[in-house]
Motif scaffolding. Structure first.
Motif, PDB file in Angstrom:
ATOM      1  N   ALA A 109      84.902  23.812  15.510  1.00 28.19           N
ATOM      2  CA  ALA A 109      84.182  23.303  14.351  1.00 28.19           C
ATOM      3  C   ALA A 109      85.131  22.494  13.490  1.00 28.19           C
ATOM      4  N   PRO A 110      84.623  21.454  12.899  1.00 27.50           N
ATOM      5  CA  PRO A 110      85.482  20.671  12.011  1.00 27.50           C
ATOM      6  C   PRO A 110      85.940  21.550  10.854  1.00 27.50           C
ATOM      7  N   SER A 111      87.130  21.373  10.437  1.00 25.85           N
ATOM      8  CA  SER A 111      87.635  22.249   9.371  1.00 25.85           C
ATOM      9  C   SER A 111      87.037  21.808   8.039  1.00 25.85           C
ATOM     10  N   GLY A 112      87.011  22.728   7.151  1.00 29.58           N
ATOM     11  CA  GLY A 112      86.524  22.399   5.818  1.00 29.58           C
ATOM     12  C   GLY A 112      85.018  22.445   5.729  1.00 29.58           C
ATOM     13  N   SER A 113      84.414  22.988   6.759  1.00 32.90           N
ATOM     14  CA  SER A 113      82.930  23.049   6.659  1.00 32.90           C
ATOM     15  C   SER A 113      82.475  24.337   6.000  1.00 32.90           C
TER      16      SER A 113
END
Lengths: 328, 196
Positions: free
Chosen positions: A324-328
């Motif tokens: 998963a993209p970070s910061g989500s």
């Protein structure tokens, strides 16, 4: 005590959650501090207002819920394949796309007509895994009666089903008519992220996500004669094609993802890679469940098929999901 | 029939037993998801999803917690997942406070002389709280909604959210502070004059 120290106590006082000692010390502070007194009054006001808010559910809510319950526990049913063309959601599969180009699907491995890569039904070669953890029932209920599908039994890839449920066999979501274990929906196999699994039976196959983002295609593999069952291909290397058998090897898939569909649950092997990718072995039409099930609406895929003999409804894929993209 | 009995029957597929569990708990689950999402439609969907998941998961519910705690956990997870997807989809920036249409009915130049009991003020405050809840972070919203709208204790909330009780306590305090700040900014919440 200063006001910051006391904040939690002020809040707890609203809930009646202070010990007598704490209450006394709080009161001593409040006696000296108009600001905190005001704060307490406001929090009490909010608390009271919340207590008075009453929005009952619509009267027909229970009926609506009951109408959606499957008539009985998941039992032997034909897997309702969804319409192929309805897959609008997409998942990016960079690794597989490049690999697929290197191994065109039309090249038959064994001289037979190209078939969709399938794995080992290794029912016979089963894993002596850890009986405490493996739940054969979960997978064996998915033993297929090949519905005219081009489902190839691959090699006897005797997966060492170590941890969870995997390897036993083909996680094919086409239950044999009689062969179904009453669903103890194996909660144990649901990864934490899926504690509330996808509950909405899709009736018409239309995806709601609507992002068609022609990203890298999902590859459909043909199952070459497996070479080394346990070698694990390093993931994430787009340039170097790995032997099919490595990618398919059930031994890599140490967990399952459980998807819900039409009141039935299906368990598909899942493998967490060291580089953060997650791999799944799925029937192609289960792909559209994945974004929702994973809470990963950022993912998109496009499914492309080659070879006229491939039956979309029998197609299985190896799905690579990037972290998963970070910061989500 | 005790709730345990109902659970046992429902776990075996008895829909009538499940229906009774549903009746007993749907109000709270709906209220919870309503406060978490701010939307009756979404709350309906999430309530249905929660009970669908509960139906499916009942065979694996072994009373490690109260049934209601387990339900609230399902509901909270569903709602928070939903909110995260919504946020991503809508790419919400900080939303300036705008009164909802339906809340406006209480705001049309109320004549407080005719409203000695402060009914209008109360409704205004409730509307402001609804708006404020939607602007809280999901973490703050979760704890505060569980505390204020389901009546769970700190310990029970800790169970629902898999947190330490101390964390729950301090998070509730911060959530209240954050909500209060929003209400003050909203102008609907006048700081009371400090009293002795």
């Amino acid at each position: 005590m200063n006001c910051d120290d006391v904040l939690e106590w002020v809040s707890a006082s609203v809930d009646g959650a202070l010990t007598p000692d704490e209450a006394a010390r709080l009161q001593a502070h409040l006696d000296q501090c108009p600001r905190c007194r005001a704060l307490q009054e406001q929090l009490i006001q909010i608390h009271r207002a919340c207590g008075e808010m009453d929005d009952p559910p619509p009267a027909d809510l229970p009926a609506r819920i009951l109408a959606r319950l499957p008539a009985q526990r998941p039992a032997a049913k034909t897997h309702p394949w969804r319409r192929w063309g309805a897959m609008a959601a997409a998942l990016a599969l960079v690794t597989l796309g490049a690999w697929r180009l290197a191994h065109p699907l039309t090249r038959p491995a064994t001289g037979e007509a190209p078939q969709v890569a399938m794995e080992t039904t290794a029912n016979s070669g089963v894993s002596g895994g850890d009986p405490a953890q493996a739940d054969p029932a979960a997978l064996s209920r998915a033993v297929p009666t090949a519905e005219g599908g081009a489902v190839t039994a691959g090699s006897g890839d005797a997966a060492t089903a170590q941890a969870k449920e995997t390897a036993q066999d083909a996680p094919l979501p086409r239950p044999a008519a009689a062969d179904v274990a009453p669903a103890e929906a194996p909660e144990a196999v649901v990864p934490e992220a899926l504690e509330a699994p996808v509950g909405e039976p899709v009736t018409n196959g239309a995806s709601e996500d609507g992002d068609t983002d022609g990203a890298a295609p999902v590859a459909l593999f043909e199952d070459a004669v497996p070479e080394g069952a346990d070698a694990v291909a390093p993931a994430g290397e787009t340039a170097r094609p790995a032997p099919v058998a490595d990618l398919w090897a059930l031994s890599q898939f140490r967990a399952v993802i459980t998807l819900e569909e039409g009141g039935l649950t299906w368990d598909y092997p899942r493998c967490e890679r060291d580089d953060g990718e997650t791999w799944y072995r799925l029937p192609a039409d289960a792909l559209e469940d994945i974004p929702g099930a994973l809470g990963r609406e950022d993912l998109s895929y496009t499914l492309q098929m080659e070879g006229e003999d491939l039956d979309p409804q029998a197609a299985y894929v190896l799905l690579v999901v990037p972290p998963a993209p970070s910061g989500s | 029939m005790t709730e345990e009995e109902l659970i046992r029957l429902a776990a075996q597929g008895d829909q009538d037993a499940f229906a009774r569990l549903l009746e007993a708990h749907q109000g709270k689950v709906y209220g919870l998801t309503l406060r978490l999402t701010g939307s009756p439609e979404d709350a309906m969907e999430l309530t249905q999803e929660t009970f669908f998941n509960a139906w499916r998961g009942l065979p694996n519910f072994h009373a490690e917690s109260k049934f209601s705690t387990w339900l609230y956990r399902l509901a909270t997870n569903a709602a928070i997942d939903f909110l995260r997807r919504e946020r991503r989809r809508r790419a919400l920036p900080v939303v300036p406070l705008v009164a909802d249409e339906e809340d406006d009915r209480a705001l049309d130049i109320p004549d407080r002389r005719l409203d000695p009991q402060g009914e209008v003020e109360r409704r205004e405050l409730q509307a402001a709280i609804r708006r404020g809840l939607e602007r809280l972070s999901p973490e703050h919203r979760q704890v505060l909604v569980l505390r204020e709208f389901t009546g769970l204790s700190y310990a029970e909330i800790a169970q629902v959210l898999h947190l330490e009780e101390g964390t729950v306590k301090s998070r509730i305090a911060r959530a209240r502070l954050a909500l209060r700040k929003l209400l003050l900014e909203d102008g609907n919440f006048s700081p009371p004059t400090a009293s002795t």
